[in-house]
Write an enzyme that holds these catalytic residues in place. Sequence first.
Site, PDB file in Angstrom:
ATOM      1  N   THR A 187       0.662  -1.457  -0.127  1.00 23.65           N
ATOM      2  CA  THR A 187      -0.024  -0.010  -0.005  1.00 23.65           C
ATOM      3  C   THR A 187       0.922   1.406  -0.130  1.00 23.65           C
ATOM      4  OG1 THR A 187      -0.049  -0.098   2.323  1.00 23.65           O
ATOM      5  CG2 THR A 187      -1.592  -1.110   1.481  1.00 23.65           C
ATOM      6  N   GLU A 331      -5.849  -3.428  -0.996  1.00 18.01           N
ATOM      7  CA  GLU A 331      -6.430  -4.563  -0.330  1.00 18.01           C
ATOM      8  C   GLU A 331      -7.409  -5.373  -0.752  1.00 18.01           C
ATOM      9  OE1 GLU A 331      -5.708  -1.526   0.717  1.00 18.01           O
ATOM     10  OE2 GLU A 331      -4.511  -1.463   2.748  1.00 18.01           O
ATOM     11  N   LYS A 438     -14.259  17.901  10.137  1.00 17.80           N
ATOM     12  CA  LYS A 438     -14.934  17.830  11.118  1.00 17.80           C
ATOM     13  C   LYS A 438     -15.324  19.284  11.736  1.00 17.80           C
ATOM     14  CE  LYS A 438     -13.582  13.132  12.004  1.00 17.80           C
ATOM     15  NZ  LYS A 438     -12.429  12.814  11.663  1.00 17.80           N
ATOM     16  N   TRP A 443     -19.691  16.770   9.874  1.00 19.92           N
ATOM     17  CA  TRP A 443     -18.808  16.244   8.694  1.00 19.92           C
ATOM     18  C   TRP A 443     -18.946  16.893   7.272  1.00 19.92           C
ATOM     19  CZ3 TRP A 443     -17.410  10.350   8.897  1.00 19.92           C
ATOM     20  CH2 TRP A 443     -17.120  10.022  10.153  1.00 19.92           C
TER      21      TRP A 443
END
Length: 541
Positions: A187, A331, A438, A443
């Site tokens: 990754t 993944e 935030k 959000w």
Amino acid sequence: MALMGQMMSAPLLISSIIKHAARYYGSTEIVSRRTEGDLHRYTYRDCELRARKLAQALGALGVKQGERVGTLAWNGYRHLEIYYGVSGMGAVCHTVNPRLFPEQIAYIVNHAEDGYIFFDLTFLPLVEGVAPHCPNVRGWVAMTDRAHMPAEAKVPLLCYEELLDAQDGDYEWPQFDENLASSLCYTSGTTGNPKGALYSHRSTVLHSYASAMPDALGCSASDVILPVVPMFHVNAWGLPYSVPLVGAKLVLPGPKLDGASLYELFEQEKVTFSAGVPTVWLGLLQHMQASQLKFSTFRRTVIGGSAAPPAMIRALEALDVEVIHAWGMTEMSPLGTASKLLAKHHDLPDAERHKIQEKQGRVIYGVDMKIVDGEGKELPWDGKAFGDLLVRGPWIIERYFRNDASPLVDGWFPTGDVATIDADGFMQITDRSKDVIKSGGEWISSIDIENVAAAHPAVHMAACISAYHPKWDERPLLVVVKKPGAEVSREQLLQFFEGKVAKWWIPDDVAFVTEIPLTATGKMQKLRLREQFKDYKLPTA
Ligand code: AMP
């Protein structure tokens, strides 16, 4: 008593894909722009023979089944031969991203315990720099012929073509357990060290089948497919497997990924289908708009890796190119979802249809997904509730390479993305959980803000990050690169948001910059931007 089925059992092995392509699409072409500068052409039949020779050569070098063999290479035919030769003989093809910092590359090579590294000539200086830090690599193989071998190198080198020339190709692909490891990708690791996703033959073949389906990438033997996404970015999203699987002509662009070079190759080789991250399409679109060009054959492209801004989807549509917005991750091999319309959507007004196409889409069979709240409780599929996105399936990671701790939560893999899912199962990424802003406990989706900014005619690239605010804790700051020669003020840009997002989502400020840093896979590097603007004083603070 259980009654067993009575069908043949054949392990799903990667070698079977190239064998199939050579046998049934033997004369179909693979065209590559080489680092040596010229265009190279040959067929699937040639490719399979050379992959067999490579498998023999690896055996002669003492490479064992399960051993990792690294690559530092562009999209090209020799890289494709390595994909098949290495995995086909039972070793593990480990594609290393050459755009990472040398220290990260050395870390990854050492962590993977690569026995050999194959590299394109472009990366010789990189190899010379990292080789002293990778004592377990037994050999560095330059992917070229004797005539192009570097006259001098600080590291002893092997020559790819010489390794192949020493073999006769009289080799049968070995049969083994389909669950054995086939390839390895790390990754990008925005925080901490990169982590390895170790794919199996079975997971790769299943992913190739599924991703080729019409409502996924929709690859066919009548296509000419050019993956712009690099073979070092999650195996070019599986295209080096799914393209030979369907027998399409494959065009590999090598190191030249600028708009002009890509356009030339698209036209010359009659490309119909492509795939890449948004930043690639920015470059191509800019080139085409500047020179008022049109595509002759190019009709569909997959955009993923980060959110495709609606303005980009529309700009490509105006050039008669359908955009398939897709989502996935290292993944997940990587494909999870793709946004294709259902039959009932065809008669919708354009604006409503666009909204659906802009989502990241529906899962392909094999992937299961859900969204959950902070307590892990599943959230409704109403297109409004957003929560942590979790996935599971046969090509989704169970654990990271050489790391025993399970990343799973009750058998599900937490993606780190925050999303909504609507009643028809269309998933939309709200944000990466680390990127969400935030503001006073509520959000704000940085992606939504960026999508609006990207539609402004003067904006080349825009990233929205959080900046510190004494009252709201975080407020959105828009970081913008203007198009060459274009002018727009802070006030004009902020005004552009009115009516397009909730008032309290409108950024508090705009910072104009000349460049937004990109990650090794071409995504906007928001972590770096946040560091760069960590002391930024908002005018509203
Ligand atoms: P990587 O493993 O480097 O390919 O990164 C995977 C991550 O990229 C995902 O978890 C998402 O955060 C992001 N990503 C991939 N595709 C998309 C997309 N279409 N829209 C938004 N984010 C995406």
